[in-house]
Design an enzyme around this catalytic site. Structure first.
Site, PDB file in Angstrom:
ATOM      1  N   TYR A  57      42.384  36.135  51.271  1.00 47.19           N
ATOM      2  CA  TYR A  57      42.143  34.989  50.383  1.00 47.19           C
ATOM      3  C   TYR A  57      42.245  33.685  51.182  1.00 47.19           C
ATOM      4  CZ  TYR A  57      42.483  32.058  46.164  1.00 47.19           C
ATOM      5  OH  TYR A  57      42.267  31.120  45.184  1.00 47.19           O
ATOM      6  N   LYS A  95      39.339  30.916  51.804  1.00 49.56           N
ATOM      7  CA  LYS A  95      39.449  29.533  51.297  1.00 49.56           C
ATOM      8  C   LYS A  95      39.500  28.511  52.445  1.00 49.56           C
ATOM      9  CE  LYS A  95      39.290  30.528  46.888  1.00 49.56           C
ATOM     10  NZ  LYS A  95      38.146  30.113  46.038  1.00 49.56           N
TER      11      LYS A  95
HETATM   12  N1  NAP Z   1      44.067  30.428  39.314  1.00 48.91           N
HETATM   13  C1  NAP Z   1      44.554  29.838  40.398  1.00 48.91           C
HETATM   14  O1  NAP Z   1      45.786  29.677  40.580  1.00 48.91           O
HETATM   15  C2  NAP Z   1      43.619  29.267  41.425  1.00 48.91           C
HETATM   16  C3  NAP Z   1      44.128  28.335  42.354  1.00 48.91           C
HETATM   17  C4  NAP Z   1      43.287  27.817  43.313  1.00 48.91           C
HETATM   18  C5  NAP Z   1      41.960  28.164  43.345  1.00 48.91           C
HETATM   19  N2  NAP Z   1      41.478  29.069  42.437  1.00 48.91           N
HETATM   20  C6  NAP Z   1      40.067  29.435  42.538  1.00 48.91           C
HETATM   21  O2  NAP Z   1      39.397  29.066  41.352  1.00 48.91           O
HETATM   22  C7  NAP Z   1      38.265  29.900  41.150  1.00 48.91           C
HETATM   23  C8  NAP Z   1      38.283  30.440  39.726  1.00 48.91           C
HETATM   24  O3  NAP Z   1      39.442  31.216  39.564  1.00 48.91           O
HETATM   25  P1  NAP Z   1      40.168  31.477  38.164  1.00 48.91           P
HETATM   26  O4  NAP Z   1      41.586  31.161  38.371  1.00 48.91           O
HETATM   27  O5  NAP Z   1      39.428  30.836  37.043  1.00 48.91           O
HETATM   28  O6  NAP Z   1      40.071  33.063  38.138  1.00 48.91           O
HETATM   29  P2  NAP Z   1      39.528  34.105  37.051  1.00 48.91           P
HETATM   30  O7  NAP Z   1      39.995  33.726  35.694  1.00 48.91           O
HETATM   31  O8  NAP Z   1      39.907  35.415  37.622  1.00 48.91           O
HETATM   32  O9  NAP Z   1      37.943  33.908  37.101  1.00 48.91           O
HETATM   33  C9  NAP Z   1      37.198  34.310  38.219  1.00 48.91           C
HETATM   34  C10 NAP Z   1      35.730  34.131  37.898  1.00 48.91           C
HETATM   35  O10 NAP Z   1      34.973  34.543  39.043  1.00 48.91           O
HETATM   36  C11 NAP Z   1      33.956  35.450  38.608  1.00 48.91           C
HETATM   37  N3  NAP Z   1      33.645  36.426  39.642  1.00 48.91           N
HETATM   38  C12 NAP Z   1      34.513  37.108  40.425  1.00 48.91           C
HETATM   39  N4  NAP Z   1      33.853  37.938  41.230  1.00 48.91           N
HETATM   40  C13 NAP Z   1      32.532  37.793  40.958  1.00 48.91           C
HETATM   41  C14 NAP Z   1      31.336  38.387  41.452  1.00 48.91           C
HETATM   42  N5  NAP Z   1      31.358  39.324  42.430  1.00 48.91           N
HETATM   43  N6  NAP Z   1      30.159  37.992  40.940  1.00 48.91           N
HETATM   44  C15 NAP Z   1      30.113  37.080  39.959  1.00 48.91           C
HETATM   45  N7  NAP Z   1      31.191  36.478  39.436  1.00 48.91           N
HETATM   46  C16 NAP Z   1      32.392  36.839  39.934  1.00 48.91           C
HETATM   47  C17 NAP Z   1      34.550  36.118  37.371  1.00 48.91           C
HETATM   48  O11 NAP Z   1      33.471  36.569  36.576  1.00 48.91           O
HETATM   49  P3  NAP Z   1      33.393  38.034  35.912  1.00 48.91           P
HETATM   50  O12 NAP Z   1      34.759  38.379  35.432  1.00 48.91           O
HETATM   51  O13 NAP Z   1      32.395  37.847  34.833  1.00 48.91           O
HETATM   52  O14 NAP Z   1      32.941  38.887  37.025  1.00 48.91           O
HETATM   53  C18 NAP Z   1      35.296  34.975  36.717  1.00 48.91           C
HETATM   54  O15 NAP Z   1      34.437  34.217  35.904  1.00 48.91           O
HETATM   55  C19 NAP Z   1      38.347  30.991  42.224  1.00 48.91           C
HETATM   56  O16 NAP Z   1      37.496  30.666  43.303  1.00 48.91           O
HETATM   57  C20 NAP Z   1      39.806  30.919  42.671  1.00 48.91           C
HETATM   58  O17 NAP Z   1      39.982  31.388  43.984  1.00 48.91           O
HETATM   59  C21 NAP Z   1      42.263  29.619  41.475  1.00 48.91           C
END
Ligand code: NAP
Length: 240
Positions: free
Chosen positions: A156, A160
Site C-alpha cells: 500500500y 501511494k
Molecule cells: N479509508 C482510509 O482511511 C483512507 C485513507 C487514505 C487514503 N484512502 C484512499 O481513498 C481511496 C478510497 O478508499 P475508501 O476508504 O473509500 O475505501 P472503500 O470504501 O474500500 O472503497 C474503495 C473503492 O475502490 C473501488 N475499487 C477497488 N478496487 C477496484 C477495482 N479493481 N476496480 C474498480 N474499482 C475498485 C471499490 O469499488 P467496488 O467495491 O465497486 O469494487 C470502492 O468503490 C483509496 O484509494 C484509498 O487508498 C483511504
C-alpha cells in the site's frame, strides 16, 4: 451549484462507496455531470440515485479497473457518450496485503489497482481533458502513507508513494495547459477500508471532508494549483 464547475463532466473511480461516493455527491452538488466507475453494479446504482437529486446526467460503468481491456473499452464508450471530460477523481483503491509473507500476487494487485490503473486511465483520458472547454483537473487520492512508511503496509505504501511522485511529475507536464493536478493525502477516513481496525469512526476524517477537498481543488482559481494536500484527523482516532 458552483459557477466554476457547472456543466463540467467529472469521472469518479471507486464511486460505489466510501470516499468515491462522497466525491460523486459533492461534484453533483457543484453542478457536474457524472461518470461513475467501480465493480459493484448495485452499489454504483445507489450512488447514482443519491446524486440524481442534484444532477441530471449520470452514467456508470461496472468494471475492474485493473483490467486494461475493460478500461480501454469503457473509456472509448464514455468519451463517445459525453463528448468531453473535465475532471478525473482517481479514487479507487485497495488496502492490500498486511503481511510481508502474503502471496506476492496480492502486492501486484495492489500496485495494479492503486497506481497503474490510475496512470493508465489518465493516459487514456488526457487528450479528451485537454480538448474540453472549461475547468480541467486530475485529482488523485493518495494517502498519508504516500508520505511515510508503516509496518504491515509495504505494498500500500509503495503504491501511494508512487501516486504522490507520479502526481507531482504529471503536474509539471500539464501545468502550462491549465490542468490542475493534485494528490490528496488523507489519514484515517471513516470508510469500510479501515472498519476492522478498532478506531473511533467519529474521530476519523469523514468521506465528505475528502470530497470537499476535491471540490476545493477543482474550483481553485486558474492562477494556482494545490498540488498536494495532507489531511490528518483532528482527534487521535486511536484514543476512545
Ligand atoms: N479509508 C482510509 O482511511 C483512507 C485513507 C487514505 C487514503 N484512502 C484512499 O481513498 C481511496 C478510497 O478508499 P475508501 O476508504 O473509500 O475505501 P472503500 O470504501 O474500500 O472503497 C474503495 C473503492 O475502490 C473501488 N475499487 C477497488 N478496487 C477496484 C477495482 N479493481 N476496480 C474498480 N474499482 C475498485 C471499490 O469499488 P467496488 O467495491 O465497486 O469494487 C470502492 O468503490 C483509496 O484509494 C484509498 O487508498 C483511504
Amino acid at each position: 451549484m458552483s459557477e466554476e464547475l457547472n456543466d463540467c463532466v467529472a469521472l469518479v473511480t471507486g464511486a460505489s462507496r466510501g470516499i468515491g461516493r462522497a466525491c460523486a455527491i459533492e461534484l453533483a452538488k457543484a453542478g457536474c455531470e457524472l461518470v461513475l466507475m467501480g465493480r459493484d453494479t448495485e452499489a454504483l446504482e445507489a450512488t447514482a440515485q443519491e446524486c440524481a437529486e442534484f444532477c441530471d446526467t449520470i452514467i456508470f460503468y461496472a468494471l475492474d479497473l485493473a483490467d486494461p481491456e475493460a478500461m480501454a473499452e469503457t473509456v472509448e464508450d464514455l468519451l463517445e457518450s459525453t463528448g468531453k471530460l473535465n475532471i478525473i477523481v482517481n479514487n479507487a483503491g485497495v488496502r492490500g496485503p498486511l503481511d510481508t509473507h502474503a502471496p506476492f500476487d496480492e502486492t501486484v494487485e495492489t500496485l495494479e489497482v492503486n497506481l497503474l490503473s490510475m496512470m493508465r486511465l489518465n493516459h487514456q483520458c488526457i487528450d479528451a481533458i485537454l480538448s474540453s472547454e472549461g475547468p480541467k483537473a486530475i485529482i488523485n487520492i493518495a494517502s498519508v502513507l504516500g508520505k511515510v512508511g508503516l509496518g504491515g503496509s509495504a505494498a500500500y505504501c509503495a503504491s501511494k508513494h508512487g501516486v504522490v511522485g507520479y502526481t507531482a511529475s504529471l503536474f509539471e507536464d500539464l501545468r502550462s495547459s491549465g490542468v490542475k493536478v493534485s494528490a490528496i493525502c488523507p489519514g484515517f477516513v471513516n470508510t469500510a477500508m479501515v472498519a476492522d481496525r478498532g478506531l473511533a469512526g467519529e474521530r476519523m476524517i469523514q468521506p465528505e471532508d475528502v470530497a470537499k477537498t476535491v471540490r476545493f481543488v477543482a474550483e481553485f482559481p486558474g492562477t494556482g494549483c494545490p498540488t498536494e494536500i495532507i489531511i490528518r484527523p483532528q482527534m487521535n482516532p486511536y484514543s476512545a
